[in-house]
Design an enzyme around this catalytic site. Structure first.
Site, PDB file in Angstrom:
ATOM      1  N   SER A 230      20.331 -54.183   9.463  1.00  0.00           N
ATOM      2  CA  SER A 230      19.690 -55.436   9.850  1.00  0.00           C
ATOM      3  C   SER A 230      18.196 -55.279  10.037  1.00  0.00           C
ATOM      4  CB  SER A 230      20.243 -55.905  11.196  1.00  0.00           C
ATOM      5  OG  SER A 230      21.597 -56.198  11.110  1.00  0.00           O
TER       6      SER A 230
ATOM      7  N   HIS B 294      21.084 -56.464   2.397  1.00  0.00           N
ATOM      8  CA  HIS B 294      21.370 -57.046   3.710  1.00  0.00           C
ATOM      9  C   HIS B 294      22.117 -58.373   3.571  1.00  0.00           C
ATOM     10  CE1 HIS B 294      19.635 -58.704   7.746  1.00  0.00           C
ATOM     11  NE2 HIS B 294      20.837 -58.214   7.901  1.00  0.00           N
TER      12      HIS B 294
ATOM     13  N   GLU C 136      19.363 -60.314   1.476  1.00  0.00           N
ATOM     14  CA  GLU C 136      17.978 -59.817   1.471  1.00  0.00           C
ATOM     15  C   GLU C 136      18.013 -58.460   0.762  1.00  0.00           C
ATOM     16  OE1 GLU C 136      16.736 -59.466   5.635  1.00  0.00           O
ATOM     17  OE2 GLU C 136      14.901 -60.529   5.222  1.00  0.00           O
TER      18      GLU C 136
HETATM   19  N1  CAA Z   1      34.834 -65.411   7.826  1.00  0.00           N
HETATM   20  C1  CAA Z   1      35.076 -66.032   6.643  1.00  0.00           C
HETATM   21  N2  CAA Z   1      34.962 -67.361   6.475  1.00  0.00           N
HETATM   22  C2  CAA Z   1      34.619 -68.096   7.545  1.00  0.00           C
HETATM   23  C3  CAA Z   1      34.355 -67.532   8.802  1.00  0.00           C
HETATM   24  C4  CAA Z   1      34.482 -66.124   8.923  1.00  0.00           C
HETATM   25  N3  CAA Z   1      34.226 -65.482  10.080  1.00  0.00           N
HETATM   26  N4  CAA Z   1      34.036 -68.520   9.678  1.00  0.00           N
HETATM   27  C5  CAA Z   1      34.079 -69.662   8.985  1.00  0.00           C
HETATM   28  N5  CAA Z   1      34.429 -69.419   7.706  1.00  0.00           N
HETATM   29  C6  CAA Z   1      34.549 -70.416   6.625  1.00  0.00           C
HETATM   30  C7  CAA Z   1      35.643 -71.414   6.896  1.00  0.00           C
HETATM   31  O1  CAA Z   1      36.877 -70.949   6.382  1.00  0.00           O
HETATM   32  C8  CAA Z   1      35.151 -72.638   6.140  1.00  0.00           C
HETATM   33  O2  CAA Z   1      35.442 -72.501   4.779  1.00  0.00           O
HETATM   34  P1  CAA Z   1      35.678 -73.806   3.819  1.00  0.00           P
HETATM   35  O3  CAA Z   1      34.369 -74.498   3.733  1.00  0.00           O
HETATM   36  O4  CAA Z   1      36.136 -73.209   2.544  1.00  0.00           O
HETATM   37  O5  CAA Z   1      36.721 -74.620   4.500  1.00  0.00           O
HETATM   38  C9  CAA Z   1      33.630 -72.565   6.279  1.00  0.00           C
HETATM   39  O6  CAA Z   1      33.347 -71.196   6.607  1.00  0.00           O
HETATM   40  C10 CAA Z   1      33.123 -73.468   7.379  1.00  0.00           C
HETATM   41  O7  CAA Z   1      33.836 -73.126   8.567  1.00  0.00           O
HETATM   42  P2  CAA Z   1      34.229 -74.146   9.720  1.00  0.00           P
HETATM   43  O8  CAA Z   1      34.338 -75.534   9.157  1.00  0.00           O
HETATM   44  O9  CAA Z   1      35.399 -73.613  10.473  1.00  0.00           O
HETATM   45  O10 CAA Z   1      33.069 -74.024  10.760  1.00  0.00           O
HETATM   46  P3  CAA Z   1      31.550 -74.364  10.636  1.00  0.00           P
HETATM   47  O11 CAA Z   1      31.285 -75.531   9.759  1.00  0.00           O
HETATM   48  O12 CAA Z   1      31.075 -74.368  12.018  1.00  0.00           O
HETATM   49  O13 CAA Z   1      30.921 -73.078   9.888  1.00  0.00           O
HETATM   50  C11 CAA Z   1      29.771 -71.047  10.058  1.00  0.00           C
HETATM   51  C12 CAA Z   1      31.060 -71.796  10.396  1.00  0.00           C
HETATM   52  C13 CAA Z   1      29.595 -70.983   8.533  1.00  0.00           C
HETATM   53  C14 CAA Z   1      29.931 -69.635  10.600  1.00  0.00           C
HETATM   54  C15 CAA Z   1      28.566 -71.821  10.696  1.00  0.00           C
HETATM   55  O14 CAA Z   1      28.798 -72.019  12.075  1.00  0.00           O
HETATM   56  C16 CAA Z   1      27.247 -71.112  10.516  1.00  0.00           C
HETATM   57  O15 CAA Z   1      26.616 -71.190   9.473  1.00  0.00           O
HETATM   58  N6  CAA Z   1      26.795 -70.415  11.601  1.00  0.00           N
HETATM   59  C17 CAA Z   1      25.547 -69.649  11.559  1.00  0.00           C
HETATM   60  C18 CAA Z   1      25.781 -68.339  10.867  1.00  0.00           C
HETATM   61  C19 CAA Z   1      24.524 -67.541  10.765  1.00  0.00           C
HETATM   62  O16 CAA Z   1      23.453 -67.912  11.194  1.00  0.00           O
HETATM   63  N7  CAA Z   1      24.688 -66.344  10.185  1.00  0.00           N
HETATM   64  C20 CAA Z   1      23.615 -65.387  10.098  1.00  0.00           C
HETATM   65  C21 CAA Z   1      23.705 -64.450  11.275  1.00  0.00           C
HETATM   66  S1  CAA Z   1      22.371 -63.307  11.289  1.00  0.00           S
HETATM   67  C22 CAA Z   1      22.854 -62.142  10.216  1.00  0.00           C
HETATM   68  O17 CAA Z   1      23.916 -62.136   9.670  1.00  0.00           O
HETATM   69  C23 CAA Z   1      21.850 -61.068   9.964  1.00  0.00           C
HETATM   70  C24 CAA Z   1      21.809 -59.956  10.918  1.00  0.00           C
HETATM   71  O18 CAA Z   1      21.369 -58.884  10.491  1.00  0.00           O
HETATM   72  C25 CAA Z   1      22.195 -60.053  12.333  1.00  0.00           C
HETATM   73  P1  NAD Z   2      30.869 -53.412  13.688  1.00  0.00           P
HETATM   74  O1  NAD Z   2      30.718 -52.752  14.997  1.00  0.00           O
HETATM   75  O2  NAD Z   2      31.713 -54.638  13.551  1.00  0.00           O
HETATM   76  O3  NAD Z   2      31.421 -52.353  12.591  1.00  0.00           O
HETATM   77  C1  NAD Z   2      30.936 -51.069  12.393  1.00  0.00           C
HETATM   78  C2  NAD Z   2      32.098 -50.246  11.821  1.00  0.00           C
HETATM   79  O4  NAD Z   2      31.591 -48.976  11.365  1.00  0.00           O
HETATM   80  C3  NAD Z   2      33.186 -49.930  12.865  1.00  0.00           C
HETATM   81  O5  NAD Z   2      34.452 -50.297  12.325  1.00  0.00           O
HETATM   82  C4  NAD Z   2      33.083 -48.410  13.055  1.00  0.00           C
HETATM   83  O6  NAD Z   2      34.334 -47.803  13.324  1.00  0.00           O
HETATM   84  C5  NAD Z   2      32.525 -47.984  11.703  1.00  0.00           C
HETATM   85  N1  NAD Z   2      31.821 -46.699  11.708  1.00  0.00           N
HETATM   86  C6  NAD Z   2      30.931 -46.238  12.616  1.00  0.00           C
HETATM   87  N2  NAD Z   2      30.474 -45.014  12.242  1.00  0.00           N
HETATM   88  C7  NAD Z   2      31.098 -44.723  11.063  1.00  0.00           C
HETATM   89  C8  NAD Z   2      31.053 -43.621  10.177  1.00  0.00           C
HETATM   90  N3  NAD Z   2      30.273 -42.564  10.427  1.00  0.00           N
HETATM   91  N4  NAD Z   2      31.815 -43.643   9.061  1.00  0.00           N
HETATM   92  C9  NAD Z   2      32.617 -44.713   8.787  1.00  0.00           C
HETATM   93  N5  NAD Z   2      32.690 -45.790   9.596  1.00  0.00           N
HETATM   94  C10 NAD Z   2      31.951 -45.801  10.712  1.00  0.00           C
HETATM   95  O7  NAD Z   2      29.379 -53.722  13.166  1.00  0.00           O
HETATM   96  P2  NAD Z   2      28.872 -54.823  12.130  1.00  0.00           P
HETATM   97  O8  NAD Z   2      28.541 -56.057  12.881  1.00  0.00           O
HETATM   98  O9  NAD Z   2      29.825 -54.880  10.981  1.00  0.00           O
HETATM   99  O10 NAD Z   2      27.486 -54.168  11.674  1.00  0.00           O
HETATM  100  C11 NAD Z   2      27.428 -53.138  10.727  1.00  0.00           C
HETATM  101  C12 NAD Z   2      26.021 -53.051  10.147  1.00  0.00           C
HETATM  102  O11 NAD Z   2      25.696 -54.304   9.531  1.00  0.00           O
HETATM  103  C13 NAD Z   2      24.915 -52.771  11.171  1.00  0.00           C
HETATM  104  O12 NAD Z   2      23.916 -51.987  10.581  1.00  0.00           O
HETATM  105  C14 NAD Z   2      24.410 -54.163  11.475  1.00  0.00           C
HETATM  106  O13 NAD Z   2      23.089 -54.162  11.962  1.00  0.00           O
HETATM  107  C15 NAD Z   2      24.490 -54.809  10.118  1.00  0.00           C
HETATM  108  N6  NAD Z   2      24.562 -56.266  10.109  1.00  0.00           N
HETATM  109  C16 NAD Z   2      25.249 -56.917  11.095  1.00  0.00           C
HETATM  110  C17 NAD Z   2      25.313 -58.293  11.068  1.00  0.00           C
HETATM  111  C18 NAD Z   2      26.070 -59.061  12.113  1.00  0.00           C
HETATM  112  O14 NAD Z   2      25.924 -60.280  12.219  1.00  0.00           O
HETATM  113  N7  NAD Z   2      26.909 -58.425  12.916  1.00  0.00           N
HETATM  114  C19 NAD Z   2      24.701 -59.026  10.028  1.00  0.00           C
HETATM  115  C20 NAD Z   2      24.037 -58.310   9.005  1.00  0.00           C
HETATM  116  C21 NAD Z   2      23.964 -56.931   9.072  1.00  0.00           C
END
Ligand code: CAA
Ligand code: NAD
Length: 284
Positions: free
Chosen positions: A120, A141, A153
């Site tokens: 991330s 990403h 990304e």
């Molecule tokens: N896994 C797989 N599919 C999922 C899911 C999950 N966890 N959650 C929801 N879905 C699917 C549903 O099955 C549904 O599919 P259909 O359109 O085919 O029916 C669709 O997504 C929409 O779901 P819902 O109607 O139940 O719910 P919603 O409209 O509230 O959407 C959401 C759910 C898509 C998760 C929406 O709330 C959303 O876009 N949230 C924001 C997500 C976001 O910002 N993600 C980025 C996080 S940051 C990141 O990832 C980067 C990082 O490094 C941290």
């Molecule tokens: P998570 O905690 O759900 O999963 C991590 C998994 O890796 C666990 O099942 C753990 O057992 C396994 N693991 C740890 N060390 C390991 C090793 N040495 N060999 C094999 N498996 C190992 O975490 P996550 O949310 O899936 O995040 C994973 C990566 O993706 C991180 O780098 C995170 O920053 C990135 N990421 C997370 C998100 C998010 O929304 N959670 C979005 C984009 C990217």
């Protein structure tokens, strides 16, 4: 550089989503985790997602079985690495752990294999430097939930080769995603913009400005965000949010990125959000 077989390291919420999406795109996928329990949990999550698609009539039972048949679960990194054209690492957001995985992958993978990280925020250039093939190391990403979110990304490390970038861009498109090119700086673009907003939302709760519910309502109803920032933080994982803030803080040396003490406190308590059953909200 044709990619037919991919390996995904880590079967957590991201790794399982990447494995599912790869298999749905017709790729052979090997999914590895370090223990049976998280591996099984990842496979269950994939099955649950596909069964929901069957119930909605989006795919047939045969298609679901074909997708599941393309995912090979294993517990040994050696098995995952041996025949991969591309590896996508999705283990915990920690440089030491990732460096250890990349060092091993570099030795175990075929010479032509591309090593991608789903990190991330960690520097791709630093991850690449632990290998003897920095030109084949890249950031890929995905966003959570992977089967739904369109963005990938694609992060160029300092030495990433153009043909490696092109192959990964192509693969992201094959997986139904839209690749966006960014350079290697802390948090890239996505988390440089998203995570300070989440951190600020946590400060609003910490300083008693409003309850988590109120903060989320403001951002959902006022800014049309699909999830409020605290619901999203719980969804991402509070440990991951804290790791990312620490990387931004350390990487830029700017106090505007200091992680909120309340975020630290929750992570120390084991309140990691949805995955641990408690964060800003409680889950079944
Ligand atoms: N896994 C797989 N599919 C999922 C899911 C999950 N966890 N959650 C929801 N879905 C699917 C549903 O099955 C549904 O599919 P259909 O359109 O085919 O029916 C669709 O997504 C929409 O779901 P819902 O109607 O139940 O719910 P919603 O409209 O509230 O959407 C959401 C759910 C898509 C998760 C929406 O709330 C959303 O876009 N949230 C924001 C997500 C976001 O910002 N993600 C980025 C996080 S940051 C990141 O990832 C980067 C990082 O490094 C941290
Ligand atoms: P998570 O905690 O759900 O999963 C991590 C998994 O890796 C666990 O099942 C753990 O057992 C396994 N693991 C740890 N060390 C390991 C090793 N040495 N060999 C094999 N498996 C190992 O975490 P996550 O949310 O899936 O995040 C994973 C990566 O993706 C991180 O780098 C995170 O920053 C990135 N990421 C997370 C998100 C998010 O929304 N959670 C979005 C984009 C990217």
């Amino acid at each position: 550089m044709e990619i037919k077989r991919i390996s995904v390291i880590g079967a957590g919420q991201m790794g399982s989503g990447i494995a599912q999406t790869g298999a749905q795109a017709g790729l052979d996928v090997t999914l590895v985790d370090m223990a049976e329990a998280p591996l099984q949990k990842g496979l269950e999550r994939i099955k649950g997602n596909l069964q929901r698609d069957v119930q909605k009539g989006k795919i047939s039972v045969q298609e679901m079985e074909a997708v599941l048949g393309r995912i090979r679960p294993v517990l040994k990194l050696e098995e995952a690495a041996a025949e991969a054209d591309l590896v996508i690492e999705a283990v915990v957001e920690n440089m030491e752990v990732k460096a250890d995985v990349f060092r091993k992958l570099d030795v175990l993978c075929p010479k032509h294999a591309i090593l991608a990280s789903n990190t991330s925020s960690l520097p791709i250039t630093e991850i690449a430097a632990v290998t003897k093939r920095p030109e084949k190391v890249i950031g890929m990403h995905f966003m959570n939930p992977v089967p739904v979110m369109k963005l990938v990304e694609v992060i160029r490390g300092l030495q990433t080769a153009d043909e490696v970038f092109a192959a990964v861009e192509q693969l992201a498109k094959r997986m139904g995603k839209v690749p966006v090119e960014v350079n290697d700086f802390p948090g890239f673009v996505s988390n440089r913009v998203l995570m300070p907003m989440i951190n600020e939302a946590i400060y609003a709760v910490y300083e008693g400005v409003a309850t988590p519910e109120a903060v989320d309502q403001v951002m959902k109803l006022g800014m049309n965000h699909p999830m409020g920032p605290l619901t999203l933080a719980d969804f991402i994982g509070l440990d991951t949010c804290l790791y990312i803030m620490e990387i931004l803080y350390e990487g830029f040396g700017d106090s505007k990125y200091r992680p909120c003490p309340l975020l630290r406190k929750y992570v120390k308590a084991g309140w990691l959000g949805r995955k641990s059953g408690r964060g800003f909200y409680t889950y079944e």
